[in-house]
Design an enzyme around this catalytic site. Structure first.
Site, PDB file in Angstrom:
ATOM      1  CG  ASP A 116      -2.058  -0.936   1.145  1.00 49.62           C
ATOM      2  OD1 ASP A 116      -2.665  -1.024   0.057  1.00 49.62           O
ATOM      3  OD2 ASP A 116      -2.359  -1.609   2.151  1.00 49.62           O
ATOM      4  CG  ASP A 148      -7.264  -3.935   0.012  1.00 52.05           C
ATOM      5  OD1 ASP A 148      -7.268  -4.274   1.213  1.00 52.05           O
ATOM      6  OD2 ASP A 148      -6.453  -3.110  -0.447  1.00 52.05           O
TER       7      ASP A 148
END
Length: 227
Positions: A35, A175
């Site tokens: 991320d 996600d």
């Protein structure tokens, strides 16, 4: 339909990064989710441009790079991603989605388009030919530990239907609160790639190996029974 686990590296012990990566290699897993947050697209900062080459120096596991940044079409050159990696940009982050996806593919990576919970699946329709991955956010991006947005479960099925209309394979990634229970539901809706964080692979019950086995059972129940 093949299923893949993509552990979120942000959830591991970053003070012992190499040990954490070696532990993932022993499981095994198919991707490592990375991320990148710029503090503007989401109200959080996470990792940076130097983290991707560092991970590539430590492992051959392909990276699943999630760019939560504004105007990614102007910033792709900041990131040293490699052929075989997935690089996902957000539909909400730029006016030039197709341009960014084409640039990712031109460098040999798989191009992904992420959509937030309130963003319609139809945003992917006109760039299907440029896509390798659709990433359905099942929480609002920026922070781990959130609860699943329940409306995103039927959205996964919609994305699967849309992806299957394309002439090439498009993987469907999920996600956000991918717990063992939620992962099973997401898998039934057609998801391929499961970002594993604090709700599953990095929860506090059992060993890392046991948690990975439970997650694999959740997303591939038929293969687990056959084994």
């Amino acid at each position: 339909m093949q299923k893949y686990i993509s552990p979120s590296i942000c959830c591991c012990d970053l003070s012992h990064l190499e040990e954490s990566v070696r532990a993932l290699e022993r499981l095994p897993v198919e991707y490592i989710h990375v991320d990148i947050m710029d503090g503007e697209f989401v109200s959080n900062y996470c990792l940076g441009t130097e983290f991707i080459p560092l991970l590539h120096s430590l492992t051959n596991i392909p990276l699943d790079i999630h760019l939560m940044i504004t105007q990614p079409d102007r910033k792709l050159d900041y990131f040293a991603f490699s052929p075989g990696d997935i690089v996902s940009i957000h539909a909400e982050s730029t006016f030039h989605i197709q341009k960014a996806l084409a640039a990712i593919r031109a460098r040999g990576a798989k191009a992904g388009l992420a959509i937030n919970p309130a963003t319609p699946v139809e945003h992917c329709k006109w760039v299907l030919e440029d896509l390798d991955v659709i990433l359905v956010m099942t929480i609002n991006p920026g922070f781990a530990g959130q609860r699943l947005v329940p409306q995103t479960l039927p959205k996964i099925a919609q994305a699967r239907q849309l992806a299957d209309t394309c002439g090439h394979e498009i993987l469907l990634e999920v996600d956000g609160n991918v717990s063992f229970e939620n992962a099973a539901r997401m898998s039934k809706e057609g998801a391929n790639i499961f970002v594993a964080g604090t709700s599953s692979l990095y929860c506090r019950t059992g060993t890392l190996e046991e948690r990975c086995h439970l997650l694999r059972q959740a997303i591939e129940p038929n293969q687990s029974k056959a084994g």
